[in-house]
Write an enzyme that holds these catalytic residues in place. Structure first.
Site, mmCIF file in Angstrom:
data_model
loop_
_atom_site.group_PDB
_atom_site.id
_atom_site.type_symbol
_atom_site.label_atom_id
_atom_site.label_comp_id
_atom_site.label_asym_id
_atom_site.label_seq_id
_atom_site.Cartn_x
_atom_site.Cartn_y
_atom_site.Cartn_z
ATOM 1 N N TYR A 77 -33.591 20.485 1.206
ATOM 2 C CA TYR A 77 -32.210 20.019 1.386
ATOM 3 C C TYR A 77 -31.550 19.759 0.031
ATOM 4 O O TYR A 77 -30.414 20.134 -0.195
ATOM 5 C CB TYR A 77 -32.204 18.739 2.231
ATOM 6 C CG TYR A 77 -30.817 18.323 2.647
ATOM 7 C CD1 TYR A 77 -30.312 18.678 3.888
ATOM 8 C CD2 TYR A 77 -29.986 17.602 1.784
ATOM 9 C CE1 TYR A 77 -29.028 18.318 4.277
ATOM 10 C CE2 TYR A 77 -28.699 17.236 2.157
ATOM 11 C CZ TYR A 77 -28.221 17.596 3.410
ATOM 12 O OH TYR A 77 -26.946 17.250 3.776
ATOM 13 N N PHE A 129 -4.297 36.018 -3.860
ATOM 14 C CA PHE A 129 -4.896 36.631 -2.687
ATOM 15 C C PHE A 129 -4.504 35.790 -1.462
ATOM 16 O O PHE A 129 -4.210 34.612 -1.592
ATOM 17 C CB PHE A 129 -6.426 36.687 -2.865
ATOM 18 C CG PHE A 129 -7.113 37.311 -1.697
ATOM 19 C CD1 PHE A 129 -6.949 38.657 -1.422
ATOM 20 C CD2 PHE A 129 -7.915 36.558 -0.848
ATOM 21 C CE1 PHE A 129 -7.566 39.231 -0.324
ATOM 22 C CE2 PHE A 129 -8.540 37.125 0.245
ATOM 23 C CZ PHE A 129 -8.360 38.467 0.514
ATOM 24 N N ASP A 130 -4.512 36.415 -0.265
ATOM 25 C CA ASP A 130 -4.007 35.752 0.953
ATOM 26 C C ASP A 130 -4.629 34.370 1.189
ATOM 27 O O ASP A 130 -3.922 33.407 1.478
ATOM 28 C CB ASP A 130 -4.316 36.575 2.215
ATOM 29 C CG ASP A 130 -4.032 38.052 2.038
ATOM 30 O OD1 ASP A 130 -3.946 38.516 0.887
ATOM 31 O OD2 ASP A 130 -3.921 38.740 3.057
ATOM 32 N N ASP A 219 -9.963 33.648 -10.342
ATOM 33 C CA ASP A 219 -10.421 33.992 -8.992
ATOM 34 C C ASP A 219 -11.264 35.246 -9.216
ATOM 35 O O ASP A 219 -10.756 36.346 -9.415
ATOM 36 C CB ASP A 219 -9.214 34.256 -8.085
ATOM 37 C CG ASP A 219 -9.623 34.689 -6.679
ATOM 38 O OD1 ASP A 219 -10.803 35.024 -6.467
ATOM 39 O OD2 ASP A 219 -8.747 34.711 -5.800
ATOM 40 N N ALA A 221 -13.749 37.130 -7.723
ATOM 41 C CA ALA A 221 -14.478 37.915 -6.712
ATOM 42 C C ALA A 221 -14.925 39.280 -7.251
ATOM 43 O O ALA A 221 -16.016 39.748 -6.957
ATOM 44 C CB ALA A 221 -13.620 38.099 -5.465
ATOM 45 N N LYS A 262 -18.171 39.878 -2.510
ATOM 46 C CA LYS A 262 -17.611 41.041 -3.208
ATOM 47 C C LYS A 262 -18.616 41.483 -4.274
ATOM 48 O O LYS A 262 -19.703 41.923 -3.947
ATOM 49 C CB LYS A 262 -16.232 40.690 -3.797
ATOM 50 C CG LYS A 262 -15.336 39.869 -2.870
ATOM 51 C CD LYS A 262 -14.804 40.630 -1.676
ATOM 52 C CE LYS A 262 -14.085 39.757 -0.659
ATOM 53 N NZ LYS A 262 -13.061 38.864 -1.133
ATOM 54 N N HIS A 453 -2.020 40.418 12.833
ATOM 55 C CA HIS A 453 -2.725 41.700 12.736
ATOM 56 C C HIS A 453 -4.103 41.665 13.379
ATOM 57 O O HIS A 453 -4.568 42.670 13.908
ATOM 58 C CB HIS A 453 -2.832 42.141 11.276
ATOM 59 C CG HIS A 453 -3.484 41.127 10.380
ATOM 60 N ND1 HIS A 453 -2.899 39.917 10.092
ATOM 61 C CD2 HIS A 453 -4.665 41.136 9.738
ATOM 62 C CE1 HIS A 453 -3.701 39.229 9.295
ATOM 63 N NE2 HIS A 453 -4.781 39.950 9.067
HETATM 64 C C1 LIG Z 1 -12.119 37.897 -0.532
HETATM 65 C C2 LIG Z 1 -11.366 37.172 -1.549
HETATM 66 C C3 LIG Z 1 -11.202 35.780 -1.478
HETATM 67 C C4 LIG Z 1 -11.698 34.959 -0.309
HETATM 68 O O1 LIG Z 1 -13.053 35.035 -0.156
HETATM 69 P P1 LIG Z 1 -13.818 34.972 1.258
HETATM 70 O O2 LIG Z 1 -15.243 35.067 0.848
HETATM 71 O O3 LIG Z 1 -13.344 36.113 2.085
HETATM 72 O O4 LIG Z 1 -13.484 33.651 1.886
HETATM 73 C C5 LIG Z 1 -10.518 35.162 -2.517
HETATM 74 N N1 LIG Z 1 -10.001 35.872 -3.535
HETATM 75 C C6 LIG Z 1 -10.123 37.201 -3.621
HETATM 76 C C7 LIG Z 1 -9.533 37.927 -4.780
HETATM 77 C C8 LIG Z 1 -10.790 37.905 -2.628
HETATM 78 O O5 LIG Z 1 -10.880 39.238 -2.704
#
Ligand SMILES: *Cc1c(COP(=O)(O)O)cnc(C)c1O
Length: 462
Positions: A77, A129-130, A219, A221, A262, A453
């Site tokens: 843990y 990003f969204d 960010d 990813a 990613k 969507h």
């Molecule tokens: C996918 C993504 C996120 C969010 O990550 P999740 O693992 O899907 O929650 C944030 N920023 C970027 C640039 C992304 O491509």
């Protein structure tokens, strides 16, 4: 589709040890699947899809080293061995001494913005990003996008369309600096085609943010694809290793959020990495509240172990060289047969300008959506509209909130599909282009109020 590297045909830098059968359903069954799904690719079942390019998120193939790490996962843990492996990998690959695991990228954003952003604040980014945008808004703050003008042009060949506009960033910080909770840059910039940010731009943005006393975050990813594209495209970087460049990118930042689904090639996972211990402690309180204790953050020990290994593999150059060449080959193949694509090719997928390809369809009958349906109808290929349906409605007017373009994204999972399979995608695009005038638009038969969507249903127009 046989684009070459060094005069030889492009080939996968790995061989296959475990396989998963895929099947192309006959055309009448595909048609029935589309009808059942309400012409929404999100509602297709996995076994109905031949080649799945819906997303590159969590869909990568793990290496034998990642699978072995998974088996060695330590499920303590607190203070697990697998967490310590992740700490070492984050330190070695990214250079950050502190890491807070989270169950995926948006959870890292949740923790970051709960700790740093408050009602009335601003958050600057090249392009949010969204999920990042949603979490900034959920914290009561306002996202501000500051991508360079080249980043909004689908055609020009500017090599770093993800760059942040330094003059606008400086002006924002000069005029409203005390309201800016954090300055971020998304590498690569997902929302305009996986476009990279130059090292020069990251260094300048970091300098501006710090000069105004603001934090600078990445960010991250797709940090490794970004580092590779810097090596390929930025003056003075060609002879440096991707690992060195990735370190230099991170050296600009006070920390990063990571969707490990990613570039780090795990099926689930994420983290916030940080340079400063006080900041780490502030975020840790929220991490424990929302995600779980600070050494597992909503993940199993085995997930942490696979992530630690995947993070090291993310900067492996033969992998990146092949991956970016594979995306580039598909981009070139589509361009060669006259399909309008966003250029230059980005890191993780090819984006088709569906509004241009189906220019007989007005935007309110959703040309991007129609094209995504045609890829399935033609060859069982699943992809995603990034256009009017995704953008939703303007809450005040109730009208469609038209984005700049109606796009279709063909996202390429890492280490999953061969060149021959992607040649199927290029051939499907060629055949769709040849019969494009017969493609009809769509109308909603069911339209959810939010994130429409995912669950919407449609009927084709006559
Ligand atoms: C996918 C993504 C996120 C969010 O990550 P999740 O693992 O899907 O929650 C944030 N920023 C970027 C640039 C992304 O491509």
């Amino acid at each position: 589709m046989t684009m070459s590297l060094d005069g030889w045909p492009l080939a996968e830098p790995y061989k296959t040890k475990m396989i998963e059968w895929i099947e192309l359903l006959p055309a009448p069954q595909r048609e029935a699947a589309l009808r059942r799904a309400g012409y929404n690719p999100f509602k297709l079942l996995a076994q109905e899809v031949y080649i799945d390019l819906l997303t590159d998120s969590g869909t990568s193939a793990m290496s034998q080293e990642q699978w072995s790490a998974l088996m060695r996962g330590d499920e303590s843990y607190a203070g697990s061995l697998s967490f310590q492996e992740l700490e070492r990998a984050v330190r070695d690959v990214l250079g950050f001494p502190f890491v807070l695991p989270t169950h995926q990228g948006r959870a890292a954003e949740h923790v970051l913005f709960r700790a740093l952003a408050h009602a009335g604040d601003l958050v600057a980014n090249n392009l949010h990003f969204d999920t990042t945008k949603a979490h900034v808004l959920a914290a009561g703050a306002t996202p501000v996008d500051l991508v360079v003008p080249e980043g909004e042009d689908p055609e020009g060949d500017f090599p770093f369309k993800g760059n942040i506009d330094l003059a606008r960033l400086d002006a924002l910080l000069r005029d409203e600096g005390d309201r800016v909770a954090v300055v971020m840059t998304t590498v690569t910039s997902n929302n305009n085609g996986g476009q990279p940010v130059s090292l020069e731009n990251l260094r300048a943005a970091s300098e501006i943010a710090h000069r105004h006393g603001r934090l600078f975050f990445l960010d991250a990813a797709r940090f490794a694809e970004n580092a590779y594209l810097i090596q390929q495209r930025e003056r003075g970087q060609a002879s440096r290793s991707v690992a060195e460049i990735a370190h230099d990118m991170m050296a600009c930042a006070d920390g990063c959020t990571m969707s490990a689904k990613k570039d780090p090639m795990v099926n689930i996972g994420g983290f916030v990495a940080l340079r400063d211990e006080d900041l780490y402690r502030r975020l840790r309180d929220f991490g424990i509240l929302y995600e779980g204790y600070a050494t597992y953050g909503g993940l199993a020990g085995r997930d942490l172990a696979a992530l630690a290994q995947g993070l090291r593999e993310a900067v492996y150059e033969p992998h990146l060289r092949y991956r970016v060449a594979q995306v580039g080959a598909l981009h070139q193949a589509l361009k060669d047969c006259g399909v309008p694509v966003m250029s230059p090719a980005g890191g993780h997928g090819v984006y088709i300008d569906a509004g241009r390809m189906l220019d007989h369809l007005p935007r309110d009958v959703f040309p991007g959506w129609a094209l995504s349906v045609e890829f399935y109808r033609e060859r069982g290929i699943r992809c995603v509209e990034i256009g009017t349906v995704l953008a939703g409605r303007d809450p005040s007017s109730g009208e469609h909130d038209y984005p700049p373009l109606d796009l279709v994204r063909l996202a390429i999972p890492r280490r999953v599909y061969s060149q021959a399979q992607l040649a199927q995608v290029a051939e499907a695009a060629r055949r769709i282009l040849a019969r494009r005038r017969d493609i009809a638009g769509y109308r909603f038969t069911y339209e959810p109020a939010t994130l429409r969507h995912f669950a919407a249903e449609f009927a084709p127009l006559a």
